[in-house]
Design an enzyme around this catalytic site. Structure first.
Site, PDB file in Angstrom:
ATOM      1  N   HIS A   1       0.846  -1.194   0.000  1.00 34.40           N
ATOM      2  CA  HIS A   1       0.000   0.000   0.000  1.00 34.40           C
ATOM      3  C   HIS A   1       0.882   1.244   0.000  1.00 34.40           C
ATOM      4  CE1 HIS A   1      -3.361   2.609   1.833  1.00 34.40           C
ATOM      5  NE2 HIS A   1      -3.732   2.261   0.613  1.00 34.40           N
TER       6      HIS A   1
ATOM      7  N   GLU B   1       2.915   8.213   5.632  1.00 32.54           N
ATOM      8  CA  GLU B   1       3.620   8.048   6.900  1.00 32.54           C
ATOM      9  C   GLU B   1       4.928   8.831   6.897  1.00 32.54           C
ATOM     10  OE1 GLU B   1       4.985   4.429   9.819  1.00 32.54           O
ATOM     11  OE2 GLU B   1       5.925   4.623   7.843  1.00 32.54           O
TER      12      GLU B   1
ATOM     13  N   TRP C   1      -1.122   3.174  12.197  1.00 33.06           N
ATOM     14  CA  TRP C   1      -0.704   3.452  13.569  1.00 33.06           C
ATOM     15  C   TRP C   1      -1.864   3.414  14.564  1.00 33.06           C
ATOM     16  CZ3 TRP C   1       3.911   3.939  16.017  1.00 33.06           C
ATOM     17  CH2 TRP C   1       5.059   4.003  15.219  1.00 33.06           C
TER      18      TRP C   1
ATOM     19  N   TYR D   1       8.686   8.750  16.255  1.00 36.77           N
ATOM     20  CA  TYR D   1       9.648   9.135  15.218  1.00 36.77           C
ATOM     21  C   TYR D   1       9.670  10.613  14.828  1.00 36.77           C
ATOM     22  CZ  TYR D   1       9.857   4.086  14.428  1.00 36.77           C
ATOM     23  OH  TYR D   1      10.008   2.739  14.584  1.00 36.77           O
TER      24      TYR D   1
ATOM     25  N   ARG E   1      31.293  12.462   8.360  1.00 37.85           N
ATOM     26  CA  ARG E   1      30.821  11.150   8.808  1.00 37.85           C
ATOM     27  C   ARG E   1      29.738  11.285   9.879  1.00 37.85           C
ATOM     28  NH1 ARG E   1      36.491  10.683   8.101  1.00 37.85           N
ATOM     29  NH2 ARG E   1      36.860  11.228  10.285  1.00 37.85           N
ATOM     30  N   ARG E   2      29.139  12.471   9.946  1.00 38.14           N
ATOM     31  CA  ARG E   2      28.158  12.742  11.002  1.00 38.14           C
ATOM     32  C   ARG E   2      26.753  12.997  10.470  1.00 38.14           C
ATOM     33  NH1 ARG E   2      31.901  16.768  14.829  1.00 38.14           N
ATOM     34  NH2 ARG E   2      33.660  15.301  15.021  1.00 38.14           N
TER      35      ARG E   2
ATOM     36  N   CYS F   1      11.526   1.123  16.081  1.00 40.67           N
ATOM     37  CA  CYS F   1      12.125  -0.080  15.503  1.00 40.67           C
ATOM     38  C   CYS F   1      13.241   0.310  14.535  1.00 40.67           C
ATOM     39  CB  CYS F   1      11.063  -0.914  14.789  1.00 40.67           C
ATOM     40  SG  CYS F   1       9.824  -1.615  15.893  1.00 40.67           S
TER      41      CYS F   1
ATOM     42  N   ARG G   1      16.456  -2.080  14.841  1.00 37.42           N
ATOM     43  CA  ARG G   1      16.703  -2.998  15.956  1.00 37.42           C
ATOM     44  C   ARG G   1      15.792  -4.214  15.908  1.00 37.42           C
ATOM     45  NH1 ARG G   1      12.648  -3.166  19.638  1.00 37.42           N
ATOM     46  NH2 ARG G   1      11.125  -1.481  19.465  1.00 37.42           N
TER      47      ARG G   1
ATOM     48  N   ASP H   1       9.825  -6.875  11.644  1.00 45.00           N
ATOM     49  CA  ASP H   1       8.749  -7.815  11.323  1.00 45.00           C
ATOM     50  C   ASP H   1       8.837  -8.085   9.816  1.00 45.00           C
ATOM     51  OD1 ASP H   1       6.335  -8.932  10.514  1.00 45.00           O
ATOM     52  OD2 ASP H   1       5.073  -7.476  11.546  1.00 45.00           O
TER      53      ASP H   1
ATOM     54  N   ASN I   1       9.311  -0.798   5.384  1.00 44.12           N
ATOM     55  CA  ASN I   1      10.503  -0.058   5.800  1.00 44.12           C
ATOM     56  C   ASN I   1      11.459   0.171   4.637  1.00 44.12           C
ATOM     57  OD1 ASN I   1      10.414  -2.146   8.708  1.00 44.12           O
ATOM     58  ND2 ASN I   1       9.632  -0.045   8.588  1.00 44.12           N
TER      59      ASN I   1
ATOM     60  N   HIS J   1      12.837 -11.052  12.285  1.00 42.42           N
ATOM     61  CA  HIS J   1      11.978 -12.164  12.676  1.00 42.42           C
ATOM     62  C   HIS J   1      10.754 -12.304  11.784  1.00 42.42           C
ATOM     63  CE1 HIS J   1      10.945  -8.559  15.100  1.00 42.42           C
ATOM     64  NE2 HIS J   1       9.700  -8.898  14.794  1.00 42.42           N
TER      65      HIS J   1
ATOM     66  N   TYR K   1       6.872 -13.621  12.420  1.00 37.03           N
ATOM     67  CA  TYR K   1       5.891 -14.088  13.400  1.00 37.03           C
ATOM     68  C   TYR K   1       5.341 -15.445  12.967  1.00 37.03           C
ATOM     69  CZ  TYR K   1       5.913  -9.714  16.000  1.00 37.03           C
ATOM     70  OH  TYR K   1       6.291  -8.646  16.793  1.00 37.03           O
TER      71      TYR K   1
END
Length: 264
Positions: A51, A58, A80, A94, A126-127, A146, A166, A169, A177, A207, A209
């Site tokens: 979608h 978002e 959300w 975020y 590098r920042r 996440c 971190r 899903d 993402n 992971h 589910y």
């Protein structure tokens, strides 16, 4: 999209069973990286329908520094809703951290504004980093971030971005993402008159589910279509001025949607 199918196969072949806070349970792996050359197409998963409207709205919501779902709901996006309170608030998630990272003196740091300025004035620095993982405010977030840190890099007039996530899903979240940060990379490149380079996706806990295992197998049995192309329809020189209508996904062909229940 071969990289995404490789990711799903990696979990199915190497994942270990782990409990999680939702109670659903997962197959989990730790430490995974894949790369997408955006010159070769926009990495939107084709073996199920994504979608894209939700992806774009978002990201605009994040860039606005917003943390209430009203903007999303007003545009038909409900991703959300499960985490919002009865007023639609999500706390300091975020968008707040990207645009209004709090200082001790009650002033704020606009990380996105600083990012754009830094890329313009010090391209070899590098920042060029934006973090959503504000340890002192995690307790004020409906859901800890996440996708928690990303960094930009310029090489030979091409802009690349690496994301550290971190927790990922893989069936519901990961395709979203990948598309979201690839879109952000396109937008920042456009504003800075740079070409797009690579999106590098680095994950901690990757992971699947347990209630998505069969859906993942269905998806893996499908043959991917060629990647679509992302176009920006007008000249935009301010990252905060983008509108939904500015983003065009050209030639997106996909297999049908596959339903999966979200773990909250």
């Amino acid at each position: 999209m071969k990289q995404y199918h490789n990711l799903l196969n990696h979990i199915l072949n190497n994942g270990v069973e782990k409990a999680d806070r939702t109670g659903v349970g997962t197959l989990s792996t730790f430490g995974y990286q894949t790369r997408f050359d955006l010159q070769k197409g926009f990495p939107l998963v084709t073996t199920k329908r994504i979608h894209i409207k939700s992806v774009v709205y978002e990201l605009l919501w994040f860039l606005n520094g917003d943390s209430n779902i009203k903007f999303l709901n007003d545009h038909g996006v409900s991703i959300w809703d499960e985490w919002a309170d009865n007023k639609g608030d999500l706390g300091k998630v975020y968008g707040v951290q990207w645009r209004k990272w709090g200082r001790k003196d009650d002033s704020y740091v606009d990380q996105i504004e600083n990012l754009i300025e830094g890329l313009r004035t010090e391209p070899d620095s590098r920042r060029h980093i934006v973090s959503a993982w504000n340890v002192g405010e995690l307790h004020e977030m409906a859901l800890p971030p996440c996708h928690c840190l990303f960094q930009f890099y310029i090489e030979e007039n091409k802009l690349s971005c690496q994301l550290y996530q971190r927790s990922a899903d893989s069936f519901l979240g990961v395709p979203f993402n990948i598309a979201s940060y690839s879109l952000l990379l396109h937008m920042v490149s456009h504003v800075l008159s740079l070409e797009v380079g690579e999106f590098i996706y680095t994950v901690g806990d990757l992971h699947l589910y347990k209630n998505h295992i069969e859906q993942a197998k269905i998806q893996l049995a499908r043959k991917p279509y060629p990647l679509p192309k992302l176009n920006i329809r007008r000249n935009v020189d301010d990252i905060f001025s983008f509108k939904f209508e500015d983003i065009e996904i050209e030639n997106y062909k996909s297999h049908p949607h596959i339903s999966g229940e979200i773990a909250v």
